[in-house]
Design an enzyme around this catalytic site. Structure first.
Site, short mmCIF file in Angstrom:
data_model
loop_
_atom_site.label_atom_id
_atom_site.label_comp_id
_atom_site.label_asym_id
_atom_site.label_seq_id
_atom_site.Cartn_x
_atom_site.Cartn_y
_atom_site.Cartn_z
N HIS A 128 0.41 4.48 -2.46
CA HIS A 128 0.17 5.86 -1.98
C HIS A 128 1.34 6.79 -2.32
CE1 HIS A 128 -3.52 5.52 0.82
NE2 HIS A 128 -3.57 4.57 -0.08
N ASN A 161 -3.64 9.22 4.51
CA ASN A 161 -2.44 8.55 5.01
C ASN A 161 -2.31 8.57 6.53
OD1 ASN A 161 -1.69 8.15 2.32
ND2 ASN A 161 -0.45 10.02 2.25
N HIS A 174 -6.16 -6.02 -1.89
CA HIS A 174 -7.00 -6.16 -0.70
C HIS A 174 -7.27 -7.63 -0.36
CE1 HIS A 174 -8.69 -1.75 -0.95
NE2 HIS A 174 -7.39 -1.80 -0.77
N ARG A 200 0.82 -1.21 0.00
CA ARG A 200 0.00 0.00 0.00
C ARG A 200 0.86 1.27 0.00
NH1 ARG A 200 -3.52 2.66 4.50
NH2 ARG A 200 -5.11 3.72 3.27
#
Ligand code: HEM
Ligand SMILES: *[C@@H]1O[C@H](CO)[C@@H](O)[C@H](O)[C@H]1NC(C)=O
Ligand SMILES: *[C@@H]1O[C@H](CO)[C@@H](O)[C@H](O)[C@H]1NC(C)=O
Length: 323
Positions: free
Chosen positions: A72, A96, A195, A68
Site C-alpha cells: 500500500h 487503508n 493472501h 501489505r
C-alpha cells in the site's frame, strides 16, 4: 613501509574515484542497491530484523500486515513511506482506514535504527526490509532488498483511492492496476499469493459469500457466513487462506482451484474455464518453489516503483511525520 607520499597519492586517487562516482550517480538515473548502507549503517539491517522478529513473535498476523503495508506504500506515489505520515492523508483513505496495520512496528524499528545510525536509513527502506523479514519469519522466501529510497514529504490520499486495487475488481481491472505500476500479470498473480497469510474483514467478502454464485464452494460459503452476518459485523475477521493462515505457503492457490478464495479479487485469478491466469495459479499450486521464487522476484519489482533517490525527499527522523 609505505612512504607518506605514496599514501597521499593513494588517498588522492581514492578521492578522485569517489568524486567521479558521485557525479555520475547524481547525473544518471539513480539506482537502488542492496549494499547502499554497507558503509553508512552496517548494523542497520540486523537492527530492523530484530525489531520485526520480535513483533511477529508477539503477534503472528503482524507478518501479513507488514507485507501489505509495503504494497500500500508502493502503489501510492511510489515506495516513499508516504502512507506512514499521520498528516499525509493516506492512512485514513478508504482502502487503508481501519485496515492497514503495523505503523507502530515500523516506528519502533526506526527508533532502534536511529540509535545505531541517526539520520541515515529512510523509512521507505525500513518498510521494504520489514516486508522481507516478515516473509522469512512466517516461512516465506527471502530476497536481497534493494535500498537507497528516500522519504516523501507529502502523502497522496487521492491516489490511494484511484491506484490501489479493489476487492471486487475483475481480472482485467486487476491486471491494469499492476500494469500501471510496471508490474506484469505474472507478478500480480504471485503477489496476490501474499493472501496465503493474514485476515480480511467481513465487509470485504460479504458480497461473495452471500452471492449463491457458481464460483464459490457452497460449504465454504456457509462456513464463512457463520462469522459474517448478512448485515452487521462488518469488522469480523476471517483468514484469507482457510488452511494455513499463519504460514507462507502455496495453499492460497490450491484454495482458488477449489473455489475457496475469500475475496472476489482472489477467485477471479482462477475460473477453471480458461481464464488467462488459470495456468499460473495451477502452476503455483503444483510447484511451491516456483511460487516462492516468483513472489521474491515480484516483491523486488514492486519495491522498485518510483523511488525517491539522491537529493529528492528527505530521511525522516521519525516515520510518522516530516522533519
Ligand atoms: C490483487 C489485488 C489485491 C486486492 C484487491 C487486495 C485486497 C485486500 C483486502 C480487501 C484485504 C483485507 C483488508 C481488510 O479487511 O482490512 C487484504 C489483506 C491483505 N493483503 Fe491484499 N489485496 C491485493 C493484493 C495484495 C498484494 C499485492 C499484497 C502484498 C504483496 C497483499 C497483501 C495482503 C495481506 C498480507 C493481507 C492481510 C493483512 C493483515 O492481516 O493485516 N495484497 N487485501
Ligand atoms: C476513518 O475511520 C474513522 C473511524 O475509526 C472515522 O471516524 C473516519 O471518519 C474515517 N476517515 C475517513 C477519511 O473516512
Ligand atoms: C441466495 O439464496 C438464498 C436462499 O435461497 C436467498 O435467500 C438469497 O436471497 C440469495 N442471494 C442472492 C444474492 O441471490
Amino acid at each position: 613501509m609505505v612512504s607518506p607520499a605514496r599514501t597521499n597519492q593513494g588517498a588522492m586517487f581514492f578521492m578522485l574515484v569517489l568524486a567521479v562516482s558521485m557525479i555520475s550517480s547524481s547525473s544518471c538515473h539513480a539506482q537502488l542497491s542492496s549494499t547502499f548502507y554497507d558503509q553508512t549503517c552496517p548494523n542497520g539491517l540486523t537492527t530492523i530484523r530484530t525489531a520485526i522478529r520480535t513483533a511477529v513473535s508477539k503477534e503472528r498476523r503482524m507478518a501479513a500486515s507488514l507485507i501489505r503495508l509495503h504494497f500500500h506504500d508502493c502503489f501510492v506515489q511510489g515506495c516513499d513511506a508516504s502512507i506512514l505520515l499521520i498528516d499525509g492523508g493516506e492512512r485514513t483513505a478508504a482502502p487503508n482506514n481501519n485496515s492497514v496495520r503495523g505503523y507502530e512496528v515500523i516506528d519502533n524499528a526506526k527508533a532502534q535504527v536511529e540509535k545505531v545510525c541517526p539520520g541515515v536509513v529512510s523509512c521507505a527502506d525500513i518498510v521494504a526490509v520489514a516486508a522481507r523479514d516478515a516473509s522469512v519469519a512466517v516461512g516465506g522466501p527471502s530476497w536481497a532488498v534493494k535500498l537507497g529510497r528516500r522519504d516523501s514529504t507529502t502523502g497522496n490520499p487521492a491516489q490511494a483511492l484511484t491506484d490501489l486495487p479493489g476487492f471486487t475488481d475483475s481480472l482485467p481491472i486487476l491486471i491494469s492496476h499492476f500494469d500501471k505500476k510496471g508490474l506484469s500479470t505474472r507478478d500480480m498473480v504471485a503477489l496476490s499469493g501474499a493472501h496465503t497469510i493474514g485476515q480480511a474483514q467481513c465487509f470485504t467478502f460479504r458480497g461473495r459469500i452471500y452471492s449463491n454464485g457458481t464460483d464459490i464452494d457452497a460449504g465454504f460459503a456457509s462456513t464463512r457466513q457463520r462469522g459474517c452476518p448478512s448485515s452487521g459485523g462488518n469488522s469480523n475477521l476471517a483468514p484469507l487462506d482457510l488452511v494455513t493462515p499463519n504460514s507462507f505457503d502455496n495453499n492460497y492457490f490450491k484454495n482458488l482451484m477449489r473455489k475457496k478464495g475469500l475475496l472476489v479479487s482472489d477467485q477471479v485469478l482462477f475460473t477453471g474455464a480458461g481464464g488467462s491466469t488459470d495456468s499460473i495459479v495451477s502452476e503455483y499450486s503444483k510447484t511451491p518453489a516456483t511460487f516462492m521464487s516468483d513472489f521474491a522476484a515480484a516483491m523486488i519489482n514492486m519495491g522498485d516503483i518510483e523511488p525517491l533517490t539522491g537529493s529528492q525527499g528527505q530521511i525522516r527522523k521519525i516515520c510518522s511525520a516530516v522533519n
